[in-house]
Design a protein around this motif. Structure first.
Motif, PDB file in Angstrom:
ATOM      1  N   THR A 278       0.843  -1.191   0.000  1.00  0.00           N
ATOM      2  CA  THR A 278       0.000   0.000   0.000  1.00  0.00           C
ATOM      3  C   THR A 278       0.882   1.246   0.000  1.00  0.00           C
ATOM      4  OG1 THR A 278      -0.177   0.047   2.412  1.00  0.00           O
ATOM      5  CG2 THR A 278      -1.898  -1.139   1.184  1.00  0.00           C
ATOM      6  N   ILE A 279       0.384   2.287  -0.644  1.00  0.00           N
ATOM      7  CA  ILE A 279       1.126   3.533  -0.766  1.00  0.00           C
ATOM      8  C   ILE A 279       0.265   4.678  -0.247  1.00  0.00           C
ATOM      9  CG2 ILE A 279       0.318   3.919  -3.128  1.00  0.00           C
ATOM     10  CD1 ILE A 279       3.027   5.083  -3.803  1.00  0.00           C
ATOM     11  N   GLN A 280       0.915   5.626   0.435  1.00  0.00           N
ATOM     12  CA  GLN A 280       0.200   6.774   0.993  1.00  0.00           C
ATOM     13  C   GLN A 280       1.062   8.022   0.847  1.00  0.00           C
ATOM     14  OE1 GLN A 280      -0.849   6.392   5.148  1.00  0.00           O
ATOM     15  NE2 GLN A 280      -2.531   7.841   4.960  1.00  0.00           N
ATOM     16  N   ARG A 281       0.429   9.124   0.495  1.00  0.00           N
ATOM     17  CA  ARG A 281       1.138  10.378   0.276  1.00  0.00           C
ATOM     18  C   ARG A 281       1.641  10.973   1.592  1.00  0.00           C
ATOM     19  NH1 ARG A 281      -0.476  15.743   0.566  1.00  0.00           N
ATOM     20  NH2 ARG A 281       0.667  17.197  -0.791  1.00  0.00           N
ATOM     21  N   VAL A 282       2.898  11.434   1.597  1.00  0.00           N
ATOM     22  CA  VAL A 282       3.456  12.211   2.694  1.00  0.00           C
ATOM     23  C   VAL A 282       3.467  13.687   2.300  1.00  0.00           C
ATOM     24  CG1 VAL A 282       5.496  12.669   4.111  1.00  0.00           C
ATOM     25  CG2 VAL A 282       4.873  10.310   3.534  1.00  0.00           C
ATOM     26  N   ASP A 283       4.052  13.954   1.144  1.00  0.00           N
ATOM     27  CA  ASP A 283       4.010  15.289   0.551  1.00  0.00           C
ATOM     28  C   ASP A 283       4.079  15.119  -0.965  1.00  0.00           C
ATOM     29  OD1 ASP A 283       6.770  14.997  -0.208  1.00  0.00           O
ATOM     30  OD2 ASP A 283       7.398  15.784   1.725  1.00  0.00           O
ATOM     31  N   ASP A 284       4.296  16.179  -1.693  1.00  0.00           N
ATOM     32  CA  ASP A 284       4.216  16.115  -3.154  1.00  0.00           C
ATOM     33  C   ASP A 284       5.346  15.324  -3.798  1.00  0.00           C
ATOM     34  OD1 ASP A 284       1.910  17.527  -3.105  1.00  0.00           O
ATOM     35  OD2 ASP A 284       2.741  19.397  -3.907  1.00  0.00           O
ATOM     36  N   ARG A 285       6.383  14.962  -3.039  1.00  0.00           N
ATOM     37  CA  ARG A 285       7.499  14.196  -3.602  1.00  0.00           C
ATOM     38  C   ARG A 285       7.888  12.999  -2.745  1.00  0.00           C
ATOM     39  NH1 ARG A 285       8.519  15.415  -8.742  1.00  0.00           N
ATOM     40  NH2 ARG A 285      10.658  14.697  -8.488  1.00  0.00           N
ATOM     41  N   THR A 286       7.034  12.650  -1.777  1.00  0.00           N
ATOM     42  CA  THR A 286       7.387  11.586  -0.845  1.00  0.00           C
ATOM     43  C   THR A 286       6.166  10.728  -0.524  1.00  0.00           C
ATOM     44  OG1 THR A 286       8.895  13.182   0.183  1.00  0.00           O
ATOM     45  CG2 THR A 286       8.589  11.097   1.325  1.00  0.00           C
ATOM     46  N   VAL A 287       6.381   9.407  -0.396  1.00  0.00           N
ATOM     47  CA  VAL A 287       5.293   8.484  -0.060  1.00  0.00           C
ATOM     48  C   VAL A 287       5.753   7.511   1.017  1.00  0.00           C
ATOM     49  CG1 VAL A 287       4.267   8.605  -2.369  1.00  0.00           C
ATOM     50  CG2 VAL A 287       5.955   6.824  -1.858  1.00  0.00           C
ATOM     51  N   LEU A 288       4.773   6.892   1.686  1.00  0.00           N
ATOM     52  CA  LEU A 288       5.034   5.769   2.571  1.00  0.00           C
ATOM     53  C   LEU A 288       4.570   4.508   1.868  1.00  0.00           C
ATOM     54  CD1 LEU A 288       3.848   7.093   6.066  1.00  0.00           C
ATOM     55  CD2 LEU A 288       6.197   6.919   5.204  1.00  0.00           C
ATOM     56  N   PHE A 289       5.438   3.505   1.810  1.00  0.00           N
ATOM     57  CA  PHE A 289       5.117   2.251   1.146  1.00  0.00           C
ATOM     58  C   PHE A 289       5.190   1.128   2.169  1.00  0.00           C
ATOM     59  CE2 PHE A 289       6.715  -1.363  -1.653  1.00  0.00           C
ATOM     60  CZ  PHE A 289       5.453  -1.685  -2.133  1.00  0.00           C
ATOM     61  N   ALA A 290       4.058   0.458   2.415  1.00  0.00           N
ATOM     62  CA  ALA A 290       3.990  -0.647   3.362  1.00  0.00           C
ATOM     63  C   ALA A 290       3.954  -1.960   2.599  1.00  0.00           C
ATOM     64  CB  ALA A 290       2.754  -0.514   4.243  1.00  0.00           C
ATOM     65  N   THR A 291       4.920  -2.827   2.875  1.00  0.00           N
ATOM     66  CA  THR A 291       4.989  -4.127   2.202  1.00  0.00           C
ATOM     67  C   THR A 291       5.775  -5.103   3.070  1.00  0.00           C
ATOM     68  OG1 THR A 291       5.643  -5.287   0.154  1.00  0.00           O
ATOM     69  CG2 THR A 291       7.108  -3.542   0.931  1.00  0.00           C
ATOM     70  N   GLY A 292       5.340  -6.354   3.098  1.00  0.00           N
ATOM     71  CA  GLY A 292       6.065  -7.379   3.841  1.00  0.00           C
ATOM     72  C   GLY A 292       6.261  -7.075   5.309  1.00  0.00           C
ATOM     73  N   GLY A 293       5.317  -6.358   5.917  1.00  0.00           N
ATOM     74  CA  GLY A 293       5.427  -6.044   7.333  1.00  0.00           C
ATOM     75  C   GLY A 293       6.337  -4.877   7.656  1.00  0.00           C
ATOM     76  N   LYS A 294       6.859  -4.186   6.636  1.00  0.00           N
ATOM     77  CA  LYS A 294       7.719  -3.028   6.846  1.00  0.00           C
ATOM     78  C   LYS A 294       7.147  -1.816   6.111  1.00  0.00           C
ATOM     79  CE  LYS A 294      12.038  -5.642   7.359  1.00  0.00           C
ATOM     80  NZ  LYS A 294      13.430  -5.816   6.872  1.00  0.00           N
ATOM     81  N   THR A 295       7.497  -0.642   6.592  1.00  0.00           N
ATOM     82  CA  THR A 295       7.072   0.593   5.939  1.00  0.00           C
ATOM     83  C   THR A 295       8.308   1.405   5.572  1.00  0.00           C
ATOM     84  OG1 THR A 295       4.988   0.666   7.168  1.00  0.00           O
ATOM     85  CG2 THR A 295       5.749   2.721   6.175  1.00  0.00           C
ATOM     86  N   TYR A 296       8.361   1.850   4.314  1.00  0.00           N
ATOM     87  CA  TYR A 296       9.500   2.600   3.812  1.00  0.00           C
ATOM     88  C   TYR A 296       9.071   4.021   3.421  1.00  0.00           C
ATOM     89  CZ  TYR A 296      11.387  -2.126   3.230  1.00  0.00           C
ATOM     90  OH  TYR A 296      11.796  -3.417   3.443  1.00  0.00           O
ATOM     91  N   LYS A 297       9.888   4.974   3.787  1.00  0.00           N
ATOM     92  CA  LYS A 297       9.675   6.353   3.353  1.00  0.00           C
ATOM     93  C   LYS A 297      10.477   6.554   2.081  1.00  0.00           C
ATOM     94  CE  LYS A 297       9.703  11.087   5.162  1.00  0.00           C
ATOM     95  NZ  LYS A 297      10.065  11.931   6.334  1.00  0.00           N
ATOM     96  N   LEU A 298       9.804   6.865   0.988  1.00  0.00           N
ATOM     97  CA  LEU A 298      10.435   6.898  -0.330  1.00  0.00           C
ATOM     98  C   LEU A 298      10.239   8.239  -1.019  1.00  0.00           C
ATOM     99  CD1 LEU A 298       9.158   3.426  -1.616  1.00  0.00           C
ATOM    100  CD2 LEU A 298      11.365   3.907  -0.500  1.00  0.00           C
TER     101      LEU A 298
END
Length: 253
Positions: free
Chosen positions: A157-177
């Motif tokens: 799953t992906i969620q917006r943080v700001d206009d150039r950054t997202v949070l990506f949750a996969t495999g039990g971990k969340t990455y700030k990208l």
């Protein structure tokens, strides 16, 4: 510049490695040091997750190998008054163009202004060594990477943080990208400017993945239309904290 900087020097970076600490303590000051991949984080600010660094030297070329440090926390820094050293031979260059400007420690030595750093950060992950104190960068030096991390692909799953950054949750971990300079967004919708999953999946393959090629601005616009995490497939790099491609996913395609 990110990947091409690594490619320009990777062929000549190999043996002869010696360790460089990720954080150097200076007895007479409260300065801290962080190596890592920096990302823009608002006007005049960057964010960086400190990593351990190893300097590799061969045939006069220098580059770093960065590795994750367990428990390392992201640092957000104001760089508007920092001394800036770029690895390019001129401040306004996006690429090394076959020539690099490095000192004996493998740090960018072309003296530039914070505005030049802002332009570099705008392209995506920028490998750096940062000296900082009390939330402010004092000195910022670009570095070269001997072996740029490979990307991986996963659903989550992906969620917006700001206009150039997202949070990506996969495999039990969340990455700030952060968005890389090569960001593509593949849509299931009829138009690139549609809201997330708007209308019928006219541009989806049999697995429900978007096929219409769109850009980073379209991804930002689409994510603004939803307030909750949405299903997506990403090609991303946990090591650099960047995302290269995002596929919109339509579950009933």
């Amino acid at each position: 510049m990110r990947r091409s900087l690594a490619c320009a020097t990777a062929a000549v970076l190999a043996a002869g490695a010696f360790a460089v600490p990720a954080r150097a303590a200076t007895p007479s000051t409260s300065l801290k040091v962080a190596y890592g991949y920096a990302w823009p984080d608002g006007k005049g600010h960057l964010r960086i997750v400190p990593k351990s660094a190893t300097l590799v030297k061969e045939q006069g070329f220098l580059g770093y190998r960065l590795k994750s440090v367990a428990g390392a926390k992201e640092v957000r820094l104001d760089y508007t008054r920092a001394a800036v050293g770029r690895v390019t031979v001129a401040c306004d260059l996006k690429e090394t163009e076959g020539q690099v400007a490095l000192d004996a420690k493998g740090l960018g030595r072309t003296r530039c202004k914070p505005a030049d750093l802002a332009a570099s950060l705008g392209s995506g992950a920028t490998p750096m060594r940062v000296e900082y104190r009390d939330g402010r960068a004092v000195r910022v030096n670009e570095i070269l990477i001997s072996n740029w991390p490979n990307s991986r692909t996963a659903r989550g799953t992906i969620q917006r943080v700001d206009d150039r950054t997202v949070l990506f949750a996969t495999g039990g971990k969340t990455y700030k990208l952060g968005y890389s300079y090569m960001m593509y967004f593949y849509r299931t919708t009829a138009r690139c400017t549609d809201g997330w999953l708007a209308g019928r999946p006219v541009s989806a393959d049999r697995n429900g993945l978007g096929t219409r090629a769109c850009d980073a601005e379209d991804l930002t616009r689409a994510l603004r239309s939803v307030r909750h995490p949405v299903l997506a497939k990403l090609r991303y790099s946990p090591e650099t904290g960047g995302v290269d491609e995002v596929w919109e996913v339509y579950g009933d395609a």
